[in-house]
Design a protein around this motif. Structure first.
Motif, PDB file in Angstrom:
ATOM      1  N   THR A 147      20.274 -42.412  20.886  1.00 39.72           N
ATOM      2  CA  THR A 147      20.775 -43.722  21.293  1.00 39.72           C
ATOM      3  C   THR A 147      21.779 -43.562  22.425  1.00 39.72           C
ATOM      4  O   THR A 147      22.959 -43.299  22.203  1.00 39.72           O
ATOM      5  CB  THR A 147      21.459 -44.435  20.100  1.00 39.72           C
ATOM      6  OG1 THR A 147      20.533 -44.515  19.008  1.00 39.72           O
ATOM      7  CG2 THR A 147      21.901 -45.829  20.497  1.00 39.72           C
ATOM      8  N   ASP A 180      22.272 -44.770  26.947  1.00 37.21           N
ATOM      9  CA  ASP A 180      21.790 -45.524  28.097  1.00 37.21           C
ATOM     10  C   ASP A 180      21.527 -44.563  29.253  1.00 37.21           C
ATOM     11  O   ASP A 180      22.455 -44.043  29.872  1.00 37.21           O
ATOM     12  CB  ASP A 180      22.829 -46.577  28.496  1.00 37.21           C
ATOM     13  CG  ASP A 180      22.351 -47.468  29.628  1.00 37.21           C
ATOM     14  OD1 ASP A 180      21.196 -47.289  30.069  1.00 37.21           O
ATOM     15  OD2 ASP A 180      23.134 -48.330  30.073  1.00 37.21           O
ATOM     16  N   THR A 195      27.770 -40.140  26.636  1.00 33.84           N
ATOM     17  CA  THR A 195      26.361 -39.782  26.535  1.00 33.84           C
ATOM     18  C   THR A 195      26.195 -38.293  26.280  1.00 33.84           C
ATOM     19  O   THR A 195      25.366 -37.877  25.460  1.00 33.84           O
ATOM     20  CB  THR A 195      25.622 -40.191  27.821  1.00 33.84           C
ATOM     21  OG1 THR A 195      25.809 -41.585  28.040  1.00 33.84           O
ATOM     22  CG2 THR A 195      24.135 -39.889  27.709  1.00 33.84           C
ATOM     23  N   CYS A 231      26.956 -37.625  22.744  1.00 37.71           N
ATOM     24  CA  CYS A 231      25.866 -38.102  21.892  1.00 37.71           C
ATOM     25  C   CYS A 231      24.775 -37.043  21.770  1.00 37.71           C
ATOM     26  O   CYS A 231      24.282 -36.765  20.667  1.00 37.71           O
ATOM     27  CB  CYS A 231      25.296 -39.395  22.468  1.00 37.71           C
ATOM     28  SG  CYS A 231      23.755 -39.959  21.714  1.00 37.71           S
TER      29      CYS A 231
END
Length: 240
Positions: free
Chosen positions: A189, A191, A223, A226
């Motif tokens: 998950t 972007d 990110t 993540c």
């Protein structure tokens, strides 16, 4: 001044003679993902021995190559290359899957690459890159131009590692880094547009003054974290 791989190969042949066994182009250029002057060329050079005499012979063409903005050639003997397959799975998997032989034999064809340590190498490289990113940010003192340059300068490293991380979820991964990024975003998950914006800054199609650089950098960090957490969770799951 740009120096093409073919020119480097000619200079290596002159410098090394019969000691030169193989010159292999790999990375974005071999994958058709090369961005001209905004990208560099990656070359693997295999010679029959790597003593000081051979290194001295390689020094002149390698220096010219580096001055043209490219990474120094990756040097191996055939024996050392075979023995490195278990400790460099990311690099050697990428090279074996997409490369172009510029001279000599295909030294990477048929290499048996162990992926046993792939997850650990991915996590190690990602965590190290993230640590360096934060250290470098401190030195920018938050100045917009410097932060933008920090992101564009580190982008290629993270995209390579993200493509490697995709191997944990899919057997076959795209050669082009942004295609791999989009596929990875489908498993995790985050972007992917964050990295597309950084790429636009790198290519010059967008200017730092037209982007909220602090927010972009914050999302850039999130990110990366993540992906690291996902790789770590994958390791824990495999070891359970």
């Amino acid at each position: 001044m740009e120096m093409k791989p073919e020119k480097l190969t000619q200079e290596l042949e002159k410098a090394c003679g019969t000691k030169l066994k193989s010159v292999i182009l790999y990375g974005s250029a071999a994958a058709g993902d090369h961005a001209g002057k905004k990208s560099d060329y990656n070359v693997l050079v295999v010679v029959d021995e790597l003593g000081i005499d051979t290194l001295n012979a390689l020094a002149k063409p390698a220096s010219a190559w580096a001055q043209a903005g490219n990474p120094a050639p990756l040097l191996f003997t055939e024996d050392r290359l075979t023995k490195a397959t278990d400790v460099f799975p990311i690099e050697l998997l990428d090279i074996t899957e997409c490369h172009k032989v510029l001279f000599g034999s295909d030294a990477v064809q048929g290499l048996e690459i162990s992926t046993e340590n792939l997850r650990l190498q991915i996590e190690h490289e990602l965590r190290g890159a993230l640590i360096r990113l934060r250290q470098s940010y401190l030195l920018t003192q938050g100045k917009t131009k410097a932060v933008a340059e920090l992101m564009t300068g580190s982008l290629s490293t993270f995209l390579v590692l993200f493509r490697a991380a995709l191997r944990l979820f899919e057997e076959t991964v795209p050669q082009k880094k942004f295609q791999a990024l989009e596929k990875l975003a489908g498993h995790l998950t985050f972007d992917a547009s964050v990295f597309q914006t950084v790429q636009a800054l790198k290519e010059g199609s967008r200017k730092a003054k037209d982007v909220d650089v602090p927010e972009l950098f914050n999302n850039y960090l999130k990110t990366v974290e993540c992906v690291i957490d996902a790789v770590d969770a994958h390791i824990q799951k495999e070891n359970a």
